[in-house]
Design an enzyme around this catalytic site. Structure first.
Site, PDB file in Angstrom:
ATOM      1  N   HIS A  83     -12.574   1.441  -7.627  1.00 46.24           N
ATOM      2  CA  HIS A  83     -12.111   1.542  -6.235  1.00 46.24           C
ATOM      3  C   HIS A  83     -12.026   3.010  -5.827  1.00 46.24           C
ATOM      4  CE1 HIS A  83      -9.832  -2.582  -6.242  1.00 46.24           C
ATOM      5  NE2 HIS A  83     -11.114  -2.701  -6.524  1.00 46.24           N
ATOM      6  N   TYR A 101      -0.719  -1.813  -0.701  1.00 47.97           N
ATOM      7  CA  TYR A 101       0.701  -1.526  -0.908  1.00 47.97           C
ATOM      8  C   TYR A 101       1.388  -1.724   0.447  1.00 47.97           C
ATOM      9  CZ  TYR A 101      -0.248   0.790  -5.421  1.00 47.97           C
ATOM     10  OH  TYR A 101      -0.609   1.073  -6.721  1.00 47.97           O
ATOM     11  N   PRO A 118       6.569   1.109 -11.629  1.00 49.41           N
ATOM     12  CA  PRO A 118       5.126   0.846 -11.590  1.00 49.41           C
ATOM     13  C   PRO A 118       4.434   1.147 -10.259  1.00 49.41           C
ATOM     14  CG  PRO A 118       6.359  -1.209 -11.554  1.00 49.41           C
ATOM     15  CD  PRO A 118       7.354  -0.124 -11.761  1.00 49.41           C
ATOM     16  N   LYS A 164       1.214   4.577 -13.061  1.00 49.05           N
ATOM     17  CA  LYS A 164       1.041   5.714 -13.972  1.00 49.05           C
ATOM     18  C   LYS A 164       1.324   5.416 -15.448  1.00 49.05           C
ATOM     19  CE  LYS A 164      -0.458   8.586 -11.156  1.00 49.05           C
ATOM     20  NZ  LYS A 164      -1.895   8.520 -11.225  1.00 49.05           N
ATOM     21  N   TYR A 205      -2.472   9.940  -7.144  1.00 46.84           N
ATOM     22  CA  TYR A 205      -2.846   8.580  -7.546  1.00 46.84           C
ATOM     23  C   TYR A 205      -4.015   8.602  -8.520  1.00 46.84           C
ATOM     24  CZ  TYR A 205      -2.938   3.503  -7.095  1.00 46.84           C
ATOM     25  OH  TYR A 205      -2.854   2.160  -7.359  1.00 46.84           O
TER      26      TYR A 205
HETATM   27  C1  PHB Z   1      -1.529  -4.029 -11.322  1.00 43.05           C
HETATM   28  O1  PHB Z   1      -2.651  -4.413 -10.961  1.00 43.05           O
HETATM   29  O2  PHB Z   1      -0.915  -4.613 -12.218  1.00 43.05           O
HETATM   30  C2  PHB Z   1      -0.879  -2.880 -10.646  1.00 43.05           C
HETATM   31  C3  PHB Z   1      -1.579  -2.171  -9.693  1.00 43.05           C
HETATM   32  C4  PHB Z   1      -0.993  -1.101  -9.056  1.00 43.05           C
HETATM   33  C5  PHB Z   1       0.312  -0.751  -9.361  1.00 43.05           C
HETATM   34  C6  PHB Z   1       1.016  -1.445 -10.321  1.00 43.05           C
HETATM   35  C7  PHB Z   1       0.415  -2.520 -10.978  1.00 43.05           C
HETATM   36  O3  PHB Z   1       0.890   0.277  -8.711  1.00 43.05           O
END
Ligand code: PHB
Ligand code: APR
Length: 387
Positions: free
Chosen positions: A72, A201, A289, A293, A381
């Site tokens: 991505h 998000y 999470p 990271k 990120y």
């Molecule tokens: C996940 O796909 O498990 C995932 C993706 C982004 C995050 C946390 C977990 O910030």
């Protein structure tokens, strides 16, 4: 039993360390308390930075990840009912991330250890590091009903956030820095095609939501929930309703095959070394999470530790080992800040109505409206924050 490096824990940190050491001809034994099946089935995070994928490639364990991982070049931030793309490639000179489940990384590493004839010792009990402040450290444990002492030169504590290595560190010289968040994430895995190309998000009055994925037919979602939430209270219908509302998306639903609650915590221990003990990954630091990271930090630690151990065993040069903690902590604190910042910007805080909420909204508008602010998010990120 004798080896050069005794490793506690067969998560990504312990397995990758054993693999990198093995490639340099350095002996190690990994002592793990769970079964192989448990490790391979445990659903965890799924976002790999480019530095992580490059290292896995170089180490010869990236082949399936390159085939099945989804690259991505951006994410979407959603608030006030609208989506805003953060274009990583444009903002960072071409960088992106790869979506590939942590347990798939673990499977690939275990396959490599198996091919090398050096699988971890699974289902060990009463694992206990000893003699860490002397020059003859050891790991005591019970395996297949028998008590063992593994003598080694170095102990690598890769045993995650509830391990035994950190509490065994000599002389109480370690300092812990910590923050708890007043919420958790309910994570689910659903057998349905993702309703989005890139991760979303979302900040919503009812709480944070995240749309992620694992494959073209498997979606991963997270919902902000109470810290002590019981997954049993979240029926499938409630989960889909809440996801549709918070993500403001016409989501396709499917069978939910996994459901679990993840607490949110920031934690760092300094230094990441004490005597003959070197901590790596979750054993030394936890991030909430939201910034994706955790796994990347574990891999970054192990890269530094493996290189330092290579020098130690090849030439007796310990400069790398002496610098290990400081080197890792620079990246760790950048990731701690980023994860705290993303978490603070996107979640509903129980007593945050009013002033805090206005600040969050202003910050989000700034991030999507200013190239400088968007670059800050993008750089962190993709993992360039300490470059
Ligand atoms: C996940 O796909 O498990 C995932 C993706 C982004 C995050 C946390 C977990 O910030
Ligand atoms: N004895 C032996 N093994 C242990 C012990 C113990 N006393 N305690 C824990 N372990 C094992 C766990 O069972 C687990 O398999 O240590 C391993 C630690 O692995 P992880 O928790 O996956 O931690 P790490 O390898 O540092 O991986 C990085 O970052 O954000 C997270 O989800 C991400 O788990 C990932 C982590």
């Amino acid at each position: 039993m004798r080896t050069q490096v005794g490793i506690v824990g067969a998560g990504p940190a312990g397995l990758l360390l054993a693999h990198l050491l093995g490639r340099d001809g350095i002996g190690s034994v990994v002592v793990e308390r769970r079964s192989r099946e448990h490790l391979e089935r445990r659903v965890r995070a799924g976002v790999l930075e480019q530095g992580t994928t490059d290292l896995l490639d170089t180490a010869g364990v990236g082949e399936r990840m390159r085939r099945e991982g989804m690259v991505h070049h951006g994410i979407e931030l959603r608030f006030g009912g609208d989506g805003h793309r953060i274009d990583f490639a444009a903002l960072t000179g071409g960088y992106g991330i790869t979506v590939y489940g942590q347990q798939e990384v673990v499977k690939d590493l275990l396959a490599a250890r198996e091919a090398a004839g050096a699988l971890p010792l699974f289902e060990c009990e009463d694992v206990e590091p000893a003699g860490l402040d002397g020059d003859r450290p050891a790991i005591h444990f019970i395996h297949a009903g028998e008590r063992h002492e593994l003598q080694c030169e170095i102990v690598a504590g890769c045993d995650g956030s509830h391990g035994v290595c950190l509490p065994s560190a000599p002389n109480g010289a370690l300092v812990a820095y910590e923050r708890e968040y007043p919420f958790a994430w309910l994570g689910i895995l659903a057998e349905v095609a993702p309703s989005t190309e890139e991760l979303i998000y979302a900040r919503h009055e009812r709480g944070f939501a995240l749309h992620s994925m694992r494959s073209p037919v498997l979606s991963r979602f997270y919902l902000q929930c109470e810290r002590d939430a019981d997954p049993g209270d979240w029926t499938d219908e409630r989960i889909w309703d809440e996801l549709r509302t918070r993500l403001a998306l016409d989501l396709a639903s499917g069978p939910i095959v996994e459901k679990g609650v993840t607490p949110m915590r920031s934690f760092v221990v300094e230094p990441m070394q004490s005597g003959r003990l070197f901590l790596a990954g979750d054993a030394a630091h936890i991030v909430p999470p939201t910034g994706a990271k955790g796994l990347n930090l574990a891999v970054a630690d192990v890269r530094v530790l493996a290189a330092a151990l290579r020098d130690h065993f090849a030439t007796g040069d310990d400069a790398g080992l002496r610098a290990y903690s400081d080197t890792c902590l620079r990246r760790v604190w950048r990731a701690e800040h980023f994860s705290w910042w993303m978490t603070s910007m996107l979640h509903r805080f129980p007593d945050g109505a009013g002033f805090e909420e206005k600040l969050q909204r202003s910050q989000l508008e700034y991030v999507v409206g200013s190239e400088a602010a968007a670059t800050t998010l993008a750089e962190n990120y993709v993992g360039l924050g300490t470059a």
